[in-house]
Write a protein that holds these residues in place. Structure first.
Motif, PDB file in Angstrom:
ATOM      1  N   ALA A 168       0.845  -1.194   0.000  1.00  0.00           N
ATOM      2  CA  ALA A 168       0.000   0.000   0.000  1.00  0.00           C
ATOM      3  C   ALA A 168       0.878   1.241   0.000  1.00  0.00           C
ATOM      4  CB  ALA A 168      -0.930   0.008   1.209  1.00  0.00           C
ATOM      5  N   ASN A 169       0.833   1.989  -1.076  1.00  0.00           N
ATOM      6  CA  ASN A 169       1.581   3.225  -1.306  1.00  0.00           C
ATOM      7  C   ASN A 169       3.092   3.004  -1.360  1.00  0.00           C
ATOM      8  OD1 ASN A 169      -0.318   5.124  -1.960  1.00  0.00           O
ATOM      9  ND2 ASN A 169      -0.750   5.671   0.144  1.00  0.00           N
ATOM     10  N   THR A 170       3.780   2.897  -0.245  1.00  0.00           N
ATOM     11  CA  THR A 170       5.235   2.667  -0.266  1.00  0.00           C
ATOM     12  C   THR A 170       5.645   1.499   0.615  1.00  0.00           C
ATOM     13  OG1 THR A 170       5.650   4.188   1.577  1.00  0.00           O
ATOM     14  CG2 THR A 170       5.702   5.129  -0.646  1.00  0.00           C
ATOM     15  N   ARG A 171       4.710   0.983   1.411  1.00  0.00           N
ATOM     16  CA  ARG A 171       5.043  -0.045   2.395  1.00  0.00           C
ATOM     17  C   ARG A 171       4.377  -1.368   2.063  1.00  0.00           C
ATOM     18  NH1 ARG A 171       3.291   2.574   7.919  1.00  0.00           N
ATOM     19  NH2 ARG A 171       3.752   0.452   8.626  1.00  0.00           N
TER      20      ARG A 171
ATOM     21  N   SER B 174      -1.278   5.007  -8.758  1.00  0.00           N
ATOM     22  CA  SER B 174      -1.605   3.978  -9.762  1.00  0.00           C
ATOM     23  C   SER B 174      -0.419   3.480 -10.569  1.00  0.00           C
ATOM     24  CB  SER B 174      -2.727   4.474 -10.690  1.00  0.00           C
ATOM     25  OG  SER B 174      -3.929   4.587  -9.963  1.00  0.00           O
ATOM     26  N   GLY B 175       0.524   2.859  -9.857  1.00  0.00           N
ATOM     27  CA  GLY B 175       1.457   1.962 -10.517  1.00  0.00           C
ATOM     28  C   GLY B 175       0.800   0.606 -10.665  1.00  0.00           C
ATOM     29  N   SER B 176       1.596  -0.420 -10.902  1.00  0.00           N
ATOM     30  CA  SER B 176       1.039  -1.764 -11.032  1.00  0.00           C
ATOM     31  C   SER B 176       2.029  -2.773 -10.481  1.00  0.00           C
ATOM     32  CB  SER B 176       0.695  -2.068 -12.494  1.00  0.00           C
ATOM     33  OG  SER B 176       1.799  -1.802 -13.334  1.00  0.00           O
TER      34      SER B 176
ATOM     35  N   PRO C 163       4.673   6.882  -3.980  1.00  0.00           N
ATOM     36  CA  PRO C 163       3.513   6.010  -3.794  1.00  0.00           C
ATOM     37  C   PRO C 163       3.136   5.298  -5.092  1.00  0.00           C
ATOM     38  CG  PRO C 163       2.845   8.313  -3.797  1.00  0.00           C
ATOM     39  CD  PRO C 163       4.337   8.298  -3.816  1.00  0.00           C
ATOM     40  N   ARG C 164       2.592   4.104  -4.976  1.00  0.00           N
ATOM     41  CA  ARG C 164       2.331   3.273  -6.155  1.00  0.00           C
ATOM     42  C   ARG C 164       0.869   2.863  -6.293  1.00  0.00           C
ATOM     43  NH1 ARG C 164       7.467   2.805  -8.887  1.00  0.00           N
ATOM     44  NH2 ARG C 164       8.973   3.465  -7.311  1.00  0.00           N
TER      45      ARG C 164
ATOM     46  N   ALA D  58       3.110   7.580  -9.374  1.00  0.00           N
ATOM     47  CA  ALA D  58       3.207   9.047  -9.457  1.00  0.00           C
ATOM     48  C   ALA D  58       3.702   9.574  -8.135  1.00  0.00           C
ATOM     49  CB  ALA D  58       1.851   9.653  -9.810  1.00  0.00           C
ATOM     50  N   PRO D  59       4.453  10.671  -8.137  1.00  0.00           N
ATOM     51  CA  PRO D  59       5.038  11.188  -6.899  1.00  0.00           C
ATOM     52  C   PRO D  59       3.978  11.762  -5.968  1.00  0.00           C
ATOM     53  CG  PRO D  59       5.451  12.694  -8.709  1.00  0.00           C
ATOM     54  CD  PRO D  59       4.851  11.460  -9.311  1.00  0.00           C
ATOM     55  N   PRO D  60       4.324  11.942  -4.683  1.00  0.00           N
ATOM     56  CA  PRO D  60       3.382  12.565  -3.756  1.00  0.00           C
ATOM     57  C   PRO D  60       2.933  13.929  -4.277  1.00  0.00           C
ATOM     58  CG  PRO D  60       5.296  11.695  -2.588  1.00  0.00           C
ATOM     59  CD  PRO D  60       5.602  11.596  -4.045  1.00  0.00           C
TER      60      PRO D  60
END
Length: 544
Positions: free
Chosen positions: A230-233, A262-264, A256-257, A286-288
């Protein structure tokens, strides 16, 4: 001569890897795009391939009429709908891969930003949504005629599930995790004893300033625990005891992803021919502050990086790589060869209404075990931007079915930068090229029902057999894809016991079924025989 793409794919073999010391060709076939339908009437926000080669596609119900009519007797009457209380248009359809045809389906409650999994019996179980659909469980059971349609169970879910994620489990249950302002998880079917709702503080801790850590990435690990990002963790969760087993280091770079960044993510193939490892790949994002910037008309660059985490290592750490182009809202799918395709999305901005710019129309194929400086191959591009609310799934013939893109509150086809897209197209990766027909295996027969740890046979032919070192049998669980998340996607490289030539160009593989339900949960999979990096057409098998 075999291309670089094919040679690097050979790493997914059942025997020792071949020698790569030879000079590789500089050019690579980049694949082809084919338009299947200029319009299917709806925008493909969600897609799921089923075992009978049909794809369930659906959008949302609360934005007004679609461009696909329902039969008059199936009109939807919903006094709670925000846009249209009586609606005689469809917001879901069933696409037939074999005939390239489709028919409308009736969904009664709002499926916007929902989730799904396929049960071991082949029934699509779809959960949540928005408005009157946020507590609804829906089922679609495949059939051979026109009788099957959605069956809905209002109020089944214990909490509102909007932007939640699902994962099929070894015992055949489905775990449903998170959603907007939901820091918990539940199961389908419900437990017959005690509560079905479990608090997960990790989801509360990982939200950003706008309470976003939506559509968390879920991967079932070989030890039966659940990897949650979730996000970075990320953590490993023992969902049976509701305890965090391990927390992993935050992904390097701090970007964050998860939605709306919305990374994958995929879990790389589990290889039963060697010591079992689990490795997660997360790409793009996308960056914070990307959404806040987009609201002010400033569209910042998406993330350029991918991170790999070998979860089964004693001390796991992220290993970072850079993609050829930054990407947000990209869909990431496992190919039959074990390589990964990243498709759709944008270079700038974030997910959400009008928040993305600069479409990325060229897919990238990532070779997980290729040379570290040559793992990304840029493929040929589509002419159609696939932005927010697009999706993609792997088909049994190895193509990628692509649809959707509607970055607007309603369907909008004119006077906008990225019109709503109702088309359906397919991308054919390089391995589908007729140039490789002599290397392509064709499955003639196999056991369709597989038992855990039990041997079974696959009979196939191939015109130009190379050697045993470049032969594998791979099973792939099809994904429920939406919002760049390919839920339940999974590949297992099976253990081959022997290869015997029968008559002429016909061979018999003796293969061992997956060892445990933790390695491959029960249900339907596509089985591919891969020879010299060229996959056969996938055959459906059911694992018990």
């Amino acid at each position: 001569m075999i291309t670089a793409f094919i040679l690097l794919s050979i790493f997914f073999t059942v025997f020792s890897a071949p020698d790569f010391s030879q000079t590789l060709p500089a050019t690579v076939n980049q694949g082809e795009w084919h338009l299947l339908h200029a319009s299917i009437g709806i925008s493909a926000m969600h897609m799921q391939l089923l075992w009978n080669n049909k794809v369930v596609i659906f959008d949302r119900t609360d934005f007004g009429p679609s461009n696909l009519s329902l039969p008059p007797h199936l009109c939807r009457h919903d006094p709670r709908d925000h846009a249209l209380q009586t609606d005689c248009t469809a917001h879901s359809l069933l696409y037939c891969v074999d005939t390239n045809t489709f028919r409308p389906l009736k969904v009664q409650t709002d499926t916007w930003c929902s989730s799904g999994s396929v049960l071991p019996n082949g029934t699509l179980t779809q959960t949540g949504g928005f408005n009157d659909g946020d507590h609804v469980l829906r089922m679609f059971t495949p059939c051979d005629d026109y009788s099957c349609d959605w069956v809905e169970f209002p109020g089944y879910l214990s909490q509102r599930r909007w932007y939640a994620s699902n994962q099929i489990l070894p015992d055949g249950r489905i775990i449903i995790v998170g959603g907007r302002r939901q820091f918990n998880y539940e199961f389908y079917p419900r437990s017959s004893r005690g509560s079905n709702l479990y608090t997960l503080d990790f989801l509360r801790e990982t939200r950003d300033a706008h309470e976003n850590n939506l559509y968390p990435f879920l991967h079932l690990l070989p030890d039966g625990n659940l990897f949650i990002f979730a996000n970075t963790r990320s953590i490993s969760l023992d969902y049976k005891r509701n305890r965090v087993v391990q927390e992993f280091p935050p992904i390097t770079g701090g970007e964050p992803r998860n939605y709306p960044s919305s990374g994958s993510s995929v879990m790389l193939p589990i290889n039963e021919t060697q010591a079992i490892e689990a490795e997660v790949l997360v790409c793009g994002g996308a960056p914070p502050g990307a959404v806040s910037q987009a609201l002010r008309g400033n569209f910042v660059s998406a993330s350029l990086t991918c991170g790999r985490l070998k979860v089964t290592d004693e001390n796991p750490n992220w290993v970072m790589e850079e993609m050829p182009v930054a990407r947000v809202m990209g869909d990431m799918l496992l190919l039959p060869t074990g390589d990964v395709i990243i498709i759709n999305g944008a270079r700038l901005g974030a997910a959400g209404w009008e928040y993305g710019r600069s479409p990325v129309t060229n897919p990238v194929i990532y070779l997980p075990f290729g040379d570290v400086n040559r793992r990304f191959l840029v493929m040929s591009g589509s002419i159609r931007p696939r932005m927010y609310h697009s999706s993609a799934v792997l088909l049994p013939d190895g193509r990628i079915l692509v649809g959707g893109s509607n970055p607007h509150v309603y369907y909008n086809f004119t006077n906008v930068l990225y019109p709503t897209d109702l088309s359906l197209e397919a991308y054919s990766p390089p391995y589908t090229s007729p140039a490789f027909s002599s290397l392509r295996p064709h499955i003639l027969s196999l056991d369709e029902n597989l038992l855990y740890g039990q041997s079974f046979s696959i009979v196939f032919n191939v015109c130009e057999y190379t050697n045993d070192r470049v032969l594998s049998a791979n099973i792939v669980a099809p994904s429920f894809t939406t919002h760049t998340v390919a839920m339940n996607q999974r590949m297992v490289v099976l253990r081959v016991e022997s290869v015997m030539q029968e008559v002429g160009n016909t061979y018999r593989l003796s293969v061992v079924g997956p060892s445990t339900p933790e390695i491959a949960p029960p249900g339907y999979y596509m089985l591919f025989v891969v020879h010299s990096g060229i996959p056969s057409h996938g055959s459906w098998v059911k694992i018990h």
